[in-house]
Design a protein around this motif. Structure first.
Motif, mmCIF file in Angstrom:
data_model
loop_
_atom_site.group_PDB
_atom_site.id
_atom_site.type_symbol
_atom_site.label_atom_id
_atom_site.label_comp_id
_atom_site.label_asym_id
_atom_site.label_seq_id
_atom_site.Cartn_x
_atom_site.Cartn_y
_atom_site.Cartn_z
ATOM 1 N N MET A 143 -6.930 1.717 12.219
ATOM 2 C CA MET A 143 -6.080 2.848 11.847
ATOM 3 C C MET A 143 -6.291 3.191 10.373
ATOM 4 O O MET A 143 -6.462 2.314 9.539
ATOM 5 C CB MET A 143 -4.619 2.496 12.123
ATOM 6 C CG MET A 143 -3.684 3.636 11.841
ATOM 7 S SD MET A 143 -2.050 3.274 12.496
ATOM 8 C CE MET A 143 -1.139 4.491 11.623
ATOM 9 N N ASP A 144 -6.253 4.451 10.075
ATOM 10 C CA ASP A 144 -6.442 4.942 8.712
ATOM 11 C C ASP A 144 -5.213 4.596 7.861
ATOM 12 O O ASP A 144 -4.091 4.971 8.192
ATOM 13 C CB ASP A 144 -6.658 6.459 8.748
ATOM 14 C CG ASP A 144 -7.007 7.060 7.410
ATOM 15 O OD1 ASP A 144 -6.751 6.429 6.368
ATOM 16 O OD2 ASP A 144 -7.528 8.180 7.399
ATOM 17 N N LYS A 145 -5.438 3.878 6.762
ATOM 18 C CA LYS A 145 -4.326 3.442 5.920
ATOM 19 C C LYS A 145 -3.662 4.588 5.157
ATOM 20 O O LYS A 145 -2.621 4.400 4.549
ATOM 21 C CB LYS A 145 -4.798 2.367 4.941
ATOM 22 C CG LYS A 145 -5.838 2.853 3.941
ATOM 23 C CD LYS A 145 -6.309 1.709 3.071
ATOM 24 C CE LYS A 145 -7.410 2.165 2.140
ATOM 25 N NZ LYS A 145 -7.935 1.078 1.345
ATOM 26 N N PHE A 146 -4.266 5.788 5.194
ATOM 27 C CA PHE A 146 -3.700 6.927 4.480
ATOM 28 C C PHE A 146 -2.968 7.912 5.386
ATOM 29 O O PHE A 146 -2.515 8.952 4.932
ATOM 30 C CB PHE A 146 -4.804 7.686 3.721
ATOM 31 C CG PHE A 146 -5.483 6.840 2.683
ATOM 32 C CD1 PHE A 146 -4.805 6.416 1.552
ATOM 33 C CD2 PHE A 146 -6.806 6.461 2.851
ATOM 34 C CE1 PHE A 146 -5.436 5.637 0.598
ATOM 35 C CE2 PHE A 146 -7.451 5.683 1.897
ATOM 36 C CZ PHE A 146 -6.760 5.264 0.771
ATOM 37 N N VAL A 147 -2.854 7.610 6.666
ATOM 38 C CA VAL A 147 -2.238 8.531 7.627
ATOM 39 C C VAL A 147 -0.803 8.858 7.219
ATOM 40 O O VAL A 147 -0.042 7.983 6.814
ATOM 41 C CB VAL A 147 -2.262 7.939 9.058
ATOM 42 C CG1 VAL A 147 -1.373 8.732 10.003
ATOM 43 C CG2 VAL A 147 -3.680 7.895 9.585
ATOM 44 N N GLU A 148 -0.487 10.134 7.344
ATOM 45 C CA GLU A 148 0.882 10.602 7.139
ATOM 46 C C GLU A 148 1.454 10.932 8.515
ATOM 47 O O GLU A 148 0.955 11.824 9.204
ATOM 48 C CB GLU A 148 0.893 11.846 6.250
ATOM 49 C CG GLU A 148 0.349 11.574 4.867
ATOM 50 C CD GLU A 148 0.309 12.809 3.978
ATOM 51 O OE1 GLU A 148 -0.029 12.642 2.802
ATOM 52 O OE2 GLU A 148 0.618 13.924 4.439
ATOM 53 N N LYS A 149 2.481 10.206 8.920
ATOM 54 C CA LYS A 149 3.077 10.390 10.246
ATOM 55 C C LYS A 149 3.997 11.615 10.227
ATOM 56 O O LYS A 149 4.897 11.718 9.395
ATOM 57 C CB LYS A 149 3.872 9.154 10.641
ATOM 58 C CG LYS A 149 4.471 9.259 12.014
ATOM 59 C CD LYS A 149 5.258 8.027 12.396
ATOM 60 C CE LYS A 149 5.875 8.265 13.752
ATOM 61 N NZ LYS A 149 6.982 7.384 14.018
ATOM 62 N N LEU A 167 4.986 9.121 4.411
ATOM 63 C CA LEU A 167 3.810 8.699 3.672
ATOM 64 C C LEU A 167 3.489 7.228 3.957
ATOM 65 O O LEU A 167 4.343 6.501 4.475
ATOM 66 C CB LEU A 167 4.040 8.914 2.175
ATOM 67 C CG LEU A 167 4.364 10.349 1.758
ATOM 68 C CD1 LEU A 167 4.727 10.411 0.285
ATOM 69 C CD2 LEU A 167 3.201 11.274 2.074
ATOM 70 N N PRO A 168 2.301 6.777 3.630
ATOM 71 C CA PRO A 168 1.925 5.376 3.872
ATOM 72 C C PRO A 168 2.885 4.362 3.244
ATOM 73 O O PRO A 168 3.041 3.256 3.764
ATOM 74 C CB PRO A 168 0.537 5.268 3.257
ATOM 75 C CG PRO A 168 -0.019 6.645 3.318
ATOM 76 C CD PRO A 168 1.169 7.552 3.101
ATOM 77 N N ASP A 169 3.558 4.762 2.155
ATOM 78 C CA ASP A 169 4.498 3.835 1.504
ATOM 79 C C ASP A 169 5.918 3.941 2.050
ATOM 80 O O ASP A 169 6.843 3.331 1.529
ATOM 81 C CB ASP A 169 4.492 4.043 -0.016
ATOM 82 C CG ASP A 169 5.044 5.393 -0.446
ATOM 83 O OD1 ASP A 169 5.445 6.209 0.421
ATOM 84 O OD2 ASP A 169 5.070 5.653 -1.669
#
Length: 183
Positions: free
Chosen positions: A1-7, A29-31
């Motif tokens: 999975m892309d660690k930068f994905v924005e759900k 955001l990822p954070d």
């Protein structure tokens, strides 16, 4: 999975037009923080780097309302729903220039402005052109003038920003690289 994905948490449709649709997405955001994204949805487009028998680049000059000025560009246009990009490239070239491509080679695709739009632009190349005796009519709201420039002239147009859009600057760079590889 892309660690930068924005759900995407929610989507609000703001505007639905003939060419583009505007939506506002609330995303995680990822954070874990929440942010808002304003997005333009676009059906995609095609453009053609066309070289005639005199080794001149075929361009069109037209007024671009978003820029409030006239630009010199390679022939291009948007994809119709479900349209094959190669067929669209053939159509747009003929509508805008009166030339028909006897061969068309796919070069690349790129996002025109991925910070806010999903428009994917497909670039084709041809140096096998024939002038149509009965060209397709241009769109009724499109007014263009065809120009034929050498690579050197196109580079000069880019230097003085008569050519200043991404797809046409890409075309000039592509032709310059091809010329360098032939040396």
């Amino acid at each position: 999975m892309d660690k930068f994905v924005e759900k995407t948490l929610s989507t609000e449709q703001i505007y639905s037009g003939k060419i583009v649709h505007l939506q506002v997405d609330k995303v995680m955001l990822p954070d874990g923080k929440i942010a808002t994204r304003e997005l333009i949805k676009h059906p995609g487009a095609v453009a053609v780097i066309a070289i005639n028998d005199d080794n001149k680049l075929i361009l069109v000059e037209q007024y671009r309302k978003p820029c409030e000025r006239t630009l010199v560009e390679i022939p291009a246009g948007k994809l119709e729903q479900g349209e094959d990009p190669k067929q669209a490239a053939v159509r747009e070239l003929e509508e805008e220039t009166g030339y028909v491509a006897k061969e068309l080679k796919y070069i690349t695709s790129f996002y025109s402005s991925p910070g806010f739009a999903d428009e994917l632009l497909h670039i084709y190349f041809t140096d096998k052109l024939v002038k149509s005796d009965d060209p397709r009519e241009a769109d009724e709201d499109e007014f263009v003038e065809v120009l034929e420039l050498s690579l050197q002239e196109a580079k000069q147009y880019a230097a003085i920003q008569k050519i200043c859009d991404a797809k046409t600057n890409y075309a000039v760079l592509y032709l310059e690289m091809q010329e360098m590889m032939q040396r």
